[in-house]
Design a protein around this motif. Structure first.
Motif, PDB file in Angstrom:
ATOM      1  N   PRO A  74       0.653  -1.210   0.013  1.00 10.70           N
ATOM      2  CA  PRO A  74      -0.017   0.026  -0.005  1.00 10.70           C
ATOM      3  C   PRO A  74       0.975   1.225  -0.112  1.00 10.70           C
ATOM      4  O   PRO A  74       0.362   2.284  -0.075  1.00 10.70           O
ATOM      5  CB  PRO A  74      -0.722  -0.053   1.252  1.00 10.70           C
ATOM      6  N   TYR A  75       2.082   1.281  -0.104  1.00 17.63           N
ATOM      7  CA  TYR A  75       2.960   2.549   0.024  1.00 17.63           C
ATOM      8  C   TYR A  75       2.966   3.241   0.905  1.00 17.63           C
ATOM      9  O   TYR A  75       2.902   4.288   0.906  1.00 17.63           O
ATOM     10  CB  TYR A  75       2.830   3.301  -1.365  1.00 17.63           C
ATOM     11  N   LEU A  76       2.793   2.366   2.384  1.00 19.66           N
ATOM     12  CA  LEU A  76       2.601   3.362   3.531  1.00 19.66           C
ATOM     13  C   LEU A  76       3.596   4.199   3.839  1.00 19.66           C
ATOM     14  O   LEU A  76       4.682   3.948   4.035  1.00 19.66           O
ATOM     15  CB  LEU A  76       2.613   2.057   4.622  1.00 19.66           C
ATOM     16  N   GLY A  77       3.230   5.500   3.771  1.00 19.42           N
ATOM     17  CA  GLY A  77       4.285   6.760   4.267  1.00 19.42           C
ATOM     18  C   GLY A  77       5.291   7.079   3.293  1.00 19.42           C
ATOM     19  O   GLY A  77       6.175   7.682   3.582  1.00 19.42           O
ATOM     20  N   ALA A  78       5.267   6.328   2.045  1.00 20.75           N
ATOM     21  CA  ALA A  78       6.637   6.598   1.159  1.00 20.75           C
ATOM     22  C   ALA A  78       6.545   7.756   0.257  1.00 20.75           C
ATOM     23  O   ALA A  78       5.286   8.161  -0.142  1.00 20.75           O
ATOM     24  CB  ALA A  78       6.836   5.399   0.539  1.00 20.75           C
ATOM     25  N   VAL A  79       7.618   8.159  -0.142  1.00 22.51           N
ATOM     26  CA  VAL A  79       7.412   9.023  -1.309  1.00 22.51           C
ATOM     27  C   VAL A  79       7.242   8.318  -2.665  1.00 22.51           C
ATOM     28  O   VAL A  79       7.543   6.973  -2.891  1.00 22.51           O
ATOM     29  CB  VAL A  79       9.154   9.660  -1.452  1.00 22.51           C
ATOM     30  N   ILE A  80       6.810   9.020  -3.624  1.00 28.83           N
ATOM     31  CA  ILE A  80       6.588   8.552  -4.955  1.00 28.83           C
ATOM     32  C   ILE A  80       7.080   9.074  -5.959  1.00 28.83           C
ATOM     33  O   ILE A  80       7.071  10.418  -6.180  1.00 28.83           O
ATOM     34  CB  ILE A  80       4.748   8.380  -5.000  1.00 28.83           C
ATOM     35  N   GLY A  81       7.715   8.303  -6.976  1.00 28.71           N
ATOM     36  CA  GLY A  81       8.528   8.885  -8.229  1.00 28.71           C
ATOM     37  C   GLY A  81       8.981   7.660  -8.864  1.00 28.71           C
ATOM     38  O   GLY A  81       8.996   6.672  -8.567  1.00 28.71           O
ATOM     39  N   ARG A  82       9.380   8.042 -10.154  1.00 32.51           N
ATOM     40  CA  ARG A  82       9.447   9.265 -10.695  1.00 32.51           C
ATOM     41  C   ARG A  82       8.258   9.749 -11.039  1.00 32.51           C
ATOM     42  O   ARG A  82       8.158  11.149 -11.241  1.00 32.51           O
ATOM     43  CB  ARG A  82      10.294   9.238 -11.910  1.00 32.51           C
ATOM     44  N   TYR A  83       6.995   8.963 -11.057  1.00 32.83           N
ATOM     45  CA  TYR A  83       5.712   9.566 -11.642  1.00 32.83           C
ATOM     46  C   TYR A  83       4.774   9.015 -10.569  1.00 32.83           C
ATOM     47  O   TYR A  83       4.259   7.957 -10.986  1.00 32.83           O
ATOM     48  CB  TYR A  83       5.641   9.329 -13.139  1.00 32.83           C
ATOM     49  N   ALA A  84       4.118   9.858 -10.076  1.00 30.08           N
ATOM     50  CA  ALA A  84       2.792   9.505  -9.036  1.00 30.08           C
ATOM     51  C   ALA A  84       1.592   9.021 -10.129  1.00 30.08           C
ATOM     52  O   ALA A  84       1.633   9.539 -11.113  1.00 30.08           O
ATOM     53  CB  ALA A  84       2.572  10.515  -8.448  1.00 30.08           C
ATOM     54  N   ASN A  85       1.120   8.317  -9.259  1.00 30.05           N
ATOM     55  CA  ASN A  85      -0.306   7.619  -9.810  1.00 30.05           C
ATOM     56  C   ASN A  85       0.014   6.759 -11.205  1.00 30.05           C
ATOM     57  O   ASN A  85       0.915   6.189 -11.410  1.00 30.05           O
ATOM     58  CB  ASN A  85      -1.203   8.817 -10.261  1.00 30.05           C
ATOM     59  N   THR A 180       4.995  12.933  -5.301  1.00 26.12           N
ATOM     60  CA  THR A 180       4.180  13.131  -4.085  1.00 26.12           C
ATOM     61  C   THR A 180       4.591  12.062  -2.971  1.00 26.12           C
ATOM     62  O   THR A 180       5.415  11.447  -3.008  1.00 26.12           O
ATOM     63  CB  THR A 180       2.731  12.533  -4.564  1.00 26.12           C
ATOM     64  N   HIS A 181       4.061  12.466  -1.971  1.00 20.56           N
ATOM     65  CA  HIS A 181       4.093  11.530  -0.742  1.00 20.56           C
ATOM     66  C   HIS A 181       2.906  10.840  -0.294  1.00 20.56           C
ATOM     67  O   HIS A 181       1.739  11.427  -0.349  1.00 20.56           O
ATOM     68  CB  HIS A 181       4.560  12.419   0.382  1.00 20.56           C
ATOM     69  N   HIS A 182       3.016   9.423   0.157  1.00 23.26           N
ATOM     70  CA  HIS A 182       1.662   8.675   0.247  1.00 23.26           C
ATOM     71  C   HIS A 182       1.559   8.406   1.615  1.00 23.26           C
ATOM     72  O   HIS A 182       1.599   7.156   2.132  1.00 23.26           O
ATOM     73  CB  HIS A 182       1.964   7.347  -0.613  1.00 23.26           C
ATOM     74  N   PHE A 304     -10.456   1.359   4.383  1.00 20.10           N
ATOM     75  CA  PHE A 304     -11.079   2.516   4.776  1.00 20.10           C
ATOM     76  C   PHE A 304     -10.449   2.911   6.291  1.00 20.10           C
ATOM     77  O   PHE A 304     -11.259   3.547   6.843  1.00 20.10           O
ATOM     78  CB  PHE A 304     -12.525   2.483   4.586  1.00 20.10           C
ATOM     79  N   GLU A 305      -9.095   2.468   6.484  1.00 13.91           N
ATOM     80  CA  GLU A 305      -8.642   2.902   8.001  1.00 13.91           C
ATOM     81  C   GLU A 305      -7.776   3.895   7.836  1.00 13.91           C
ATOM     82  O   GLU A 305      -7.184   4.173   8.779  1.00 13.91           O
ATOM     83  CB  GLU A 305      -8.203   1.735   8.755  1.00 13.91           C
ATOM     84  N   GLY A 306      -7.450   4.511   6.590  1.00 10.40           N
ATOM     85  CA  GLY A 306      -6.613   5.586   6.535  1.00 10.40           C
ATOM     86  C   GLY A 306      -7.009   6.254   5.239  1.00 10.40           C
ATOM     87  O   GLY A 306      -7.550   5.765   4.347  1.00 10.40           O
ATOM     88  N   PHE A 307      -6.698   7.649   5.423  1.00 10.62           N
ATOM     89  CA  PHE A 307      -7.061   8.409   3.903  1.00 10.62           C
ATOM     90  C   PHE A 307      -5.665   8.859   3.655  1.00 10.62           C
ATOM     91  O   PHE A 307      -4.723   9.579   4.460  1.00 10.62           O
ATOM     92  CB  PHE A 307      -7.879   9.311   4.118  1.00 10.62           C
ATOM     93  N   CYS A 308      -5.380   9.407   2.275  1.00 12.74           N
ATOM     94  CA  CYS A 308      -4.190   9.877   1.711  1.00 12.74           C
ATOM     95  C   CYS A 308      -4.696  11.186   0.924  1.00 12.74           C
ATOM     96  O   CYS A 308      -5.966  11.192   0.413  1.00 12.74           O
ATOM     97  CB  CYS A 308      -3.403   9.226   0.676  1.00 12.74           C
ATOM     98  N   VAL A 309      -3.914  12.372   1.188  1.00 20.98           N
ATOM     99  CA  VAL A 309      -3.892  13.477   0.268  1.00 20.98           C
ATOM    100  C   VAL A 309      -2.976  13.666  -0.526  1.00 20.98           C
ATOM    101  O   VAL A 309      -1.752  14.239  -0.208  1.00 20.98           O
ATOM    102  CB  VAL A 309      -4.511  14.843   0.930  1.00 20.98           C
ATOM    103  N   GLU A 310      -2.808  13.030  -1.667  1.00 21.40           N
ATOM    104  CA  GLU A 310      -1.335  13.172  -2.290  1.00 21.40           C
ATOM    105  C   GLU A 310      -1.345  14.359  -3.442  1.00 21.40           C
ATOM    106  O   GLU A 310      -2.270  14.293  -4.292  1.00 21.40           O
ATOM    107  CB  GLU A 310      -1.346  11.872  -3.148  1.00 21.40           C
TER     108      GLU A 310
END
Length: 347
Positions: A74-85, A180-182, A304-310
């Motif tokens: 689930p990419y808990l708490g990680a930086v996302i790159g080179r390209y998010a989504n 982004t950050h996840h 549904f036990e956490g939400f992300c604003v990426e």
């Protein structure tokens, strides 16, 4: 405030894995690994004066590299790159030159490919301010992306209870970039389903997606839809209970300015999380696919036990010319800032 380095005793890619602990005079504490720039803890003082960890994560570093965790990653708490989504069909062209990426999410490329920035060891640079700067040098061709890309990500925890993420990047060949950050947040003292959290997002439009959640290029007005968060409301008020939200919102803002992306609060803790960003969009994800066993405190995490604003640029923008550009060229500097600010709704 101070920053402290902690050894984990682990080595990956011949580099030592370290944890950085940031604390401020409000009793807030953040723990960040140089592997994936993972924010594993974000401890704040709630309205009852109790310390509360507001991010989903794992107790020990080695848990982040275990096979069972990565199988339902689930990419808990990680930086996302080179390209998010997602990038449609895992392909794009720059100046007429085609590039092919890993198709690690159906036929599409998700979050940078098979091994993105979330699973790389970052170098820790010396810093003057009470903060930490991580650097990763992504070589030309990594995961199919062109150019040697130098990325720096600075985390700074202020005494105003702001965790500031400041990103910079340069390249020697034109390349695609969207960082982004996840982080997954839960503001309830007991954890559990985040449906009762009150959420506000100043976004009058969201981006249409295909059946695999890939952005098509069409903007849709939120008015009259379940995606309308212009007025604060419980996250679960209008959602499809089986799907939740996994949607990209176009923020009502001037491009490049640092403004509010979202505000989320929870009644029992009295906590509010306000997100500010220079980025044009925020992807709101409520964790439909969360399935983590033996997480913090031995608990299991469920959907549904956490939400992300990426916060990021428009997903798949590299293939949609009408969207703000995500091509970085030599001589230019990629730069974005996102702030996660903690406040109290009641005292």
């Amino acid at each position: 405030m101070n920053a402290k380095l902690i050894k984990t005793g682990k080595v990956i890619d011949n580099k030592e894995i370290l944890a950085v602990e940031l604390t401020n005079n409000k009793g807030t504490y953040v723990k960040i690994y140089n592997y994936g720039a993972i924010v594993s803890k974000f401890v704040v003082v709630n309205a009852d004066g109790e310390k509360q960890d507001i991010v989903l994560g794992l107790d020990d570093f080695e848990d982040y590299v275990q096979t069972d965790y990565l199988e339902n990653y689930p990419y808990l708490g990680a930086v996302i790159g080179r390209y998010a989504n997602r990038i449609k069909n895992g392909e794009f062209s720059i100046d007429g030159v085609p590039f092919k990426l890993a198709q690690n999410n159906g036929s599409d490329c998700l979050h940078g490919g098979l091994r993105g920035f979330d699973r790389r060891v970052w170098d820790i640079l010396p810093t003057i301010d009470p903060s930490v700067t991580l650097q990763y040098l992504s070589p030309d061709g990594e995961e199919g992306f062109p150019g040697n890309l130098a990325v720096q990500l600075t985390f700074k925890l202020t005494d105003e209870n702001e965790l500031i993420l400041d990103y910079k990047a340069t390249t020697d060949i034109p390349t695609a970039i969207n960082l982004t950050h996840h982080g997954y947040f839960n503001l309830s003292p007991k954890g559990g389903n985040i449906g009762s959290h009150i959420h506000h997002m100043p976004a009058s439009y969201y981006l249409e997606q295909d059946s695999n959640y890939v952005v098509t290029g069409k903007l849709v007005a939120v008015e009259g839809t379940i995606h309308d968060f212009l007025g604060p409301k419980p996250i679960a008020q209008d959602w499809n209970a089986q799907e939740g939200y996994d949607q990209t919102y176009v923020l009502d803002k001037e491009y490049g300015t640092l403004t509010l992306a979202s505000e989320t609060s929870e009644a029992e803790s009295g906590l509010t999380l306000s997100v500010y960003t220079t980025e044009p969009i925020a992807h709101f994800y409520t964790g439909k696919y969360i399935n983590v066993r033996n997480a913090k405190g031995g608990k299991d995490y469920h959907a549904f036990e956490g939400f992300c604003v990426e916060t990021q640029h428009h997903p798949n923008a590299i293939n949609i010319p009408a969207f703000p550009g995500t091509v970085l060229r030599p001589g230019e500097e990629y730069h974005q800032t996102t702030i996660f600010k903690i406040g109290l709704t009641s005292i």
